[in-house]
Design an enzyme around this catalytic site. Structure first.
Site, short mmCIF file in Angstrom:
data_model
loop_
_atom_site.label_atom_id
_atom_site.label_comp_id
_atom_site.label_asym_id
_atom_site.label_seq_id
_atom_site.Cartn_x
_atom_site.Cartn_y
_atom_site.Cartn_z
N LYS A 57 0.85 -1.21 0.00
CA LYS A 57 0.00 0.00 0.00
C LYS A 57 0.88 1.25 0.00
O LYS A 57 2.09 1.17 0.28
CB LYS A 57 -0.91 -0.04 1.24
CG LYS A 57 -0.15 -0.14 2.55
CD LYS A 57 -0.99 -0.76 3.64
CE LYS A 57 -0.25 -0.68 4.96
NZ LYS A 57 -0.85 -1.48 6.01
N TYR A 258 20.72 28.73 6.60
CA TYR A 258 19.80 29.51 7.44
C TYR A 258 20.28 29.57 8.88
O TYR A 258 20.71 28.55 9.45
CB TYR A 258 18.42 28.85 7.44
CG TYR A 258 17.62 29.07 6.18
CD1 TYR A 258 17.29 30.36 5.73
CD2 TYR A 258 17.15 27.99 5.45
CE1 TYR A 258 16.53 30.55 4.59
CE2 TYR A 258 16.37 28.16 4.31
CZ TYR A 258 16.07 29.45 3.89
OH TYR A 258 15.32 29.64 2.77
C1 LIG Z 1 0.00 -2.33 6.54
C2 LIG Z 1 -0.53 -3.65 6.89
C3 LIG Z 1 0.33 -4.76 6.96
C4 LIG Z 1 1.83 -4.62 6.91
O1 LIG Z 1 2.27 -4.08 8.12
P1 LIG Z 1 3.84 -3.95 8.50
O2 LIG Z 1 3.83 -3.49 9.90
O3 LIG Z 1 4.39 -2.90 7.57
O4 LIG Z 1 4.48 -5.26 8.28
C5 LIG Z 1 -0.25 -6.00 7.16
N1 LIG Z 1 -1.58 -6.15 7.32
C6 LIG Z 1 -2.43 -5.11 7.28
C7 LIG Z 1 -3.87 -5.34 7.47
C8 LIG Z 1 -1.94 -3.83 7.09
O5 LIG Z 1 -2.77 -2.79 7.09
#
Ligand SMILES: *Cc1c(COP(=O)(O)O)cnc(C)c1O
Length: 356
Positions: A57, A258
């Site tokens: 994602k 800066y």
């Molecule tokens: C994002 C997510 C993962 C992966 O999580 P990590 O902590 O990055 O390994 C797995 N399952 C679900 C439902 C998620 O939302």
């Protein structure tokens, strides 16, 4: 910002369009060490001995979802997870790779879901009822205690899922980063009960931190994200490169940047490099940031600007136009900034050319 494509020319003058590919223009590169990525994926699989998927994602945590899919599918990964149908539509899945959409099918998304080869992870009784009518395969999320997304265990065991073509039943741990937290065992016990009642083709509970809790938490499939991408002490996979825009000579006593916070202790050569906090190089990283030029580690000095950092290259052989490699070790970066490894990766911004 001036976008040459959107400004209309004054009357009587021909349109001047600048046609350069984005990759061709970019002075910032984000490349992926695919060998390290695949090695991380294999390590996670070896740790629990079941099928290992990949959460991709947010464009693969900012690193480029498509190239992650391509590399991991070639290595044998069969299960990938995005958040939305828009993310799914942006991807081309290789044969044998299955894509699941974690947010399920929300109002107005049924047509997009039916047009996609990806499957939804259904989260609510309404989503389940609507999807049952399609007769298509799906995954289901049951909430065993994180109180985020998913059916309640009672809903999942009530017969609600009867008649659904269920592939994988998922749940997600709230406190896996704290192995001794009692919520882990509590969620495990509840999930086992739901799996026993629902009898899905596959069950999946563990993300990256859950994998580290051991074989009991692995079930049939794991869903790691961050531990594929250099987080949790895995091999770094993100390679950031930027260019030297200008070299300047600063006499002893002169200042840079800066607030004039850095004062040259000796006559110094300084490289100004086109990377800044808008590219995820947080201000706090400036204090002990390292840019590698050739084999020489050069310190980042002064304040980080939005689009620029200054690097002391007195000891290195750097010239204007050179590409330099910026150290972005996640463990170090998280400690320096107080931000999570997840925020650091997804905060890299959109100015990078995603070179292979
Ligand atoms: C994002 C997510 C993962 C992966 O999580 P990590 O902590 O990055 O390994 C797995 N399952 C679900 C439902 C998620 O939302």
């Amino acid at each position: 910002m001036n976008d040459p494509d959107s400004s209309s020319p004054p009357p009587g003058l021909p349109a001047r369009r600048v046609r350069v590919s984005r990759a061709g223009m970019a002075n910032l590169r984000l490349s992926l060490d695919t060998a390290a990525l695949v090695a991380n994926w294999r390590d996670l699989g070896a740790a629990c001995g079941v099928a290992t998927g990949a959460a991709i994602k947010a464009d693969g945590y900012g690193l480029g979802a498509q190239r992650i899919v391509d590399a991991l599918a070639a290595a044998g990964a069969g299960d990938f997870f995005v958040a939305s149908w828009a993310e799914a539509a942006a991807l081309t899945m290789p044969p044998g790779a299955r894509l699941a959409v974690l947010h399920g099918v929300q109002g107005g998304e049924t047509a997009a879901a039916l047009a996609s080869t990806a499957v939804p992870v259904l989260n609510t009784p309404a989503q389940v009822a609507a999807w049952r009518a399609t007769g298509r395969s799906c995954d289901v999320m049951v909430d065993t205690g994180i109180n985020r997304l998913g059916l309640t265990p009672a809903e999942a065991m009530s017969g609600l899922l009867d008649g659904i073509v269920l592939d994988t039943l998922h749940s997600h741990l709230a406190c896996a980063e704290t192995p001794a937290h009692p919520a882990n065992e509590r969620q495990l016990t509840i999930f086992r009960a739901v799996v026993a009642a629902v009898r899905p083709a596959r069950a999946s509970l563990a993300a990256s931190a859950g994998i580290a809790l051991g074989r009991d938490f692995a079930f049939d499939l794991t869903r790691p994200g961050i531990a594929l991408y250099g987080g949790r002490g895995s091999r770094p996979v993100a390679i950031i490169e930027a260019r030297v825009v200008q070299i300047r000579t600063i006499p002893a006593g002169g200042s840079v940047g800066y607030g004039a916070t850095w004062i040259a202790a000796r006559d110094s050569r300084i490289a100004i490099v086109n990377l800044g906090y808008a590219d995820g190089f947080a201000g706090a990283l400036g204090a002990d940031g390292i840019v590698v030029i050739g084999n020489v580690s050069c310190p980042v000095i002064g304040r980080v600007s939005m689009d620029l950092i200054a690097v002391d290259v007195t000891a290195a052989d750097a010239k204007e136009g050179d590409w330099v490699r910026v150290n972005f070790d996640l463990v170090h970066a998280a400690a320096a900034t107080g931000r999570s490894e997840y925020e650091l990766l997804t905060g890299l911004g959109h100015r990078y050319a995603m070179s292979p």
